[in-house]
Design an enzyme around this catalytic site. Structure first.
Site, short mmCIF file in Angstrom:
data_model
loop_
_atom_site.label_atom_id
_atom_site.label_comp_id
_atom_site.label_asym_id
_atom_site.label_seq_id
_atom_site.Cartn_x
_atom_site.Cartn_y
_atom_site.Cartn_z
N SER A 141 0.84 -1.20 0.00
CA SER A 141 0.00 0.00 0.00
C SER A 141 0.87 1.24 0.00
O SER A 141 1.97 1.25 0.57
CB SER A 141 -0.88 0.04 1.25
OG SER A 141 -1.52 1.30 1.37
N ASN A 148 0.31 7.06 7.45
CA ASN A 148 -1.00 7.70 7.49
C ASN A 148 -1.49 7.69 8.94
O ASN A 148 -1.50 6.62 9.56
CB ASN A 148 -2.00 6.94 6.59
CG ASN A 148 -3.27 7.73 6.35
OD1 ASN A 148 -3.27 8.97 6.42
ND2 ASN A 148 -4.35 7.04 6.09
N TYR A 154 -1.58 -0.82 10.10
CA TYR A 154 -1.68 -1.09 8.66
C TYR A 154 -0.39 -0.68 7.94
O TYR A 154 0.16 -1.43 7.12
CB TYR A 154 -2.87 -0.32 8.11
CG TYR A 154 -3.23 -0.60 6.67
CD1 TYR A 154 -3.95 -1.74 6.32
CD2 TYR A 154 -2.86 0.30 5.66
CE1 TYR A 154 -4.29 -1.98 4.99
CE2 TYR A 154 -3.20 0.07 4.34
CZ TYR A 154 -3.92 -1.08 4.02
OH TYR A 154 -4.25 -1.31 2.70
N ALA A 156 2.62 -0.38 9.21
CA ALA A 156 3.71 -1.29 9.59
C ALA A 156 3.60 -2.60 8.83
O ALA A 156 4.61 -3.14 8.34
CB ALA A 156 3.67 -1.55 11.10
N LYS A 158 2.23 -3.12 5.89
CA LYS A 158 2.50 -2.95 4.46
C LYS A 158 3.97 -2.61 4.20
O LYS A 158 4.55 -3.05 3.20
CB LYS A 158 1.57 -1.87 3.88
CG LYS A 158 0.09 -2.24 3.93
CD LYS A 158 -0.22 -3.51 3.15
CE LYS A 158 -1.70 -3.81 3.04
NZ LYS A 158 -1.98 -5.03 2.27
P1 NAP Z 1 -11.60 -5.63 0.37
O1 NAP Z 1 -12.54 -5.25 -0.71
O2 NAP Z 1 -11.92 -5.28 1.79
O3 NAP Z 1 -11.30 -7.22 0.26
C1 NAP Z 1 -10.45 -7.82 1.17
C2 NAP Z 1 -10.23 -9.25 0.75
O4 NAP Z 1 -9.35 -9.86 1.71
C3 NAP Z 1 -11.52 -10.05 0.74
O5 NAP Z 1 -11.50 -10.96 -0.34
C4 NAP Z 1 -11.47 -10.79 2.06
O6 NAP Z 1 -12.11 -12.05 2.01
C5 NAP Z 1 -9.97 -11.05 2.18
N1 NAP Z 1 -9.58 -11.34 3.55
C6 NAP Z 1 -9.51 -10.50 4.61
N2 NAP Z 1 -9.12 -11.16 5.70
C7 NAP Z 1 -8.91 -12.45 5.33
C8 NAP Z 1 -8.51 -13.63 6.00
N3 NAP Z 1 -8.21 -13.62 7.32
N4 NAP Z 1 -8.41 -14.77 5.30
C9 NAP Z 1 -8.70 -14.81 3.99
N5 NAP Z 1 -9.10 -13.73 3.30
C10 NAP Z 1 -9.21 -12.57 3.96
O7 NAP Z 1 -10.15 -5.02 0.14
P2 NAP Z 1 -9.43 -4.44 -1.17
O8 NAP Z 1 -9.62 -2.98 -1.15
O9 NAP Z 1 -9.79 -5.21 -2.38
O10 NAP Z 1 -7.91 -4.70 -0.75
C11 NAP Z 1 -7.18 -5.82 -1.19
C12 NAP Z 1 -5.74 -5.62 -0.78
O11 NAP Z 1 -5.27 -4.39 -1.32
C13 NAP Z 1 -5.53 -5.53 0.72
O12 NAP Z 1 -4.32 -6.14 1.07
C14 NAP Z 1 -5.45 -4.04 0.97
O13 NAP Z 1 -4.70 -3.74 2.12
C15 NAP Z 1 -4.73 -3.60 -0.30
N6 NAP Z 1 -4.93 -2.19 -0.63
C16 NAP Z 1 -6.17 -1.67 -0.88
C17 NAP Z 1 -6.28 -0.33 -1.20
C18 NAP Z 1 -7.60 0.32 -1.50
O14 NAP Z 1 -7.62 1.53 -1.67
N7 NAP Z 1 -8.69 -0.41 -1.63
C19 NAP Z 1 -5.15 0.48 -1.23
C20 NAP Z 1 -3.91 -0.08 -0.97
C21 NAP Z 1 -3.81 -1.41 -0.67
P3 NAP Z 1 -13.46 -12.41 2.81
O15 NAP Z 1 -14.50 -12.54 1.75
O16 NAP Z 1 -13.15 -13.71 3.47
O17 NAP Z 1 -13.73 -11.29 3.77
#
Ligand code: NAP
Length: 246
Positions: A141, A148, A154, A156, A158
């Protein structure tokens, strides 16, 4: 596009958001995909891929449970015979100022976002070392790069993914395995929707390209790092952030 023909990929957190877009794109490029999420959440992603003529199987895995991670890798080997690509995408946020953050909030985020990336990578290393090829890509991230307020846990986790990936990249480079990080900025998913409109508007002022990114734009970067075209890139952090941090 057939650049991943005969390749097998595992995508954690593939039920929605970025992970689902990654699974869809890898499949469209010809890969067989194991979609992983908790309970039966990743079934629809696998069904969507199969419906479009691709190959996919869903697994139920909580990435904080190492036994389920081993089972996830076994599924890939049993169903498709190999593992070429691991995408560590599953992630959570539990935001609070450090003074008020509980140890439980800290540990939940670090365990899900960072420790699980290690256990998943360790589980695919044996087959990849045997094959003398592999791609391990973790979704970091922009927050791991710039920090932030309210996200010490979070950030730490990433930032930790970057150090972890660089160290592992050095360990396995001689075996044809690359290890990289894709670091998204603000992407339109459930995670950012949870921030609310005012926080989102404040964020927009910090993004030179003037909009949130799309999950598919992150997926395109992941797909590139999964492909043969990226063979000479390892230990790299590829920012997909609209210029938010340069
Ligand atoms: P999201 O829509 O909240 O989806 C999170 C995904 O992670 C879901 O598929 C969820 O599955 C899964 N998950 C969470 N905890 C889990 C666990 N203990 N075991 C298995 N699966 C788990 O998030 P997103 O925005 O797509 O983010 C995806 C990644 O990108 C994350 O690592 C996030 O930190 C990173 N990211 C996102 C953004 C952003 O702006 N959106 C920016 C930077 C980085 P379930 O269906 O089981 O809940």
């Amino acid at each position: 596009m057939d650049s991943l023909h005969d390749r097998v990929a595992i995508v954690t957190g593939a039920s929605r958001g970025i992970g689902r877009a990654v699974a869809r794109r890898l499949a469209a490029a010809g890969a067989a995909v194991v979609t992983a999420a908790r309970e039966q959440h990743a079934e629809a992603a696998a069904a969507e891929i199969r419906g479009a003529g691709g190959r996919a199987v869903a697994v139920s895995v909580d990435v904080t449970d190492p036994a389920r991670i081993d089972a996830m890798v076994r599924t890939a080997l049993d169903e498709f015979g190999r593992v070429d690509v691991l995408v560590n995408n599953a992630g959570i946020a539990r935001d609070r100022l450090a003074l008020r953050m509980t140890l439980a909030d800290w540990e939940a985020v670090v365990t899900t976002n960072l420790t699980a990336a290690f256990t998943c990578a360790r589980a695919v290393l044996r087959p990849m070392l045997k094959q003398r090829s592999g791609r391990i890509i973790s979704v970091g991230s922009v927050v791991g790069q710039m920090g932030n307020a309210g996200q010490t846990n979070y950030a730490a986790s990433k930032a930790g993914l970057v150090g972890f990936s660089k160290a592992l990249a050095r360990e396995v480079a001689s075996r044809g395995i690359t290890v990289n990080v894709v670091a998204p900025g603000m992407i339109e998913t459930d995670m950012t929707a949870a921030l609310g409109e005012s926080a989102q508007s404040a964020m927009l002022t910090q993004i030179p390209l003037g909009r949130l990114g799309l999950a598919d734009e992150v997926a395109a970067a992941v797909c590139f790092l999964a492909s043969d075209e990226s063979a000479y890139i390892t230990g790299h952090v590829l920012a997909v952030n609209g210029g938010m941090y340069m």
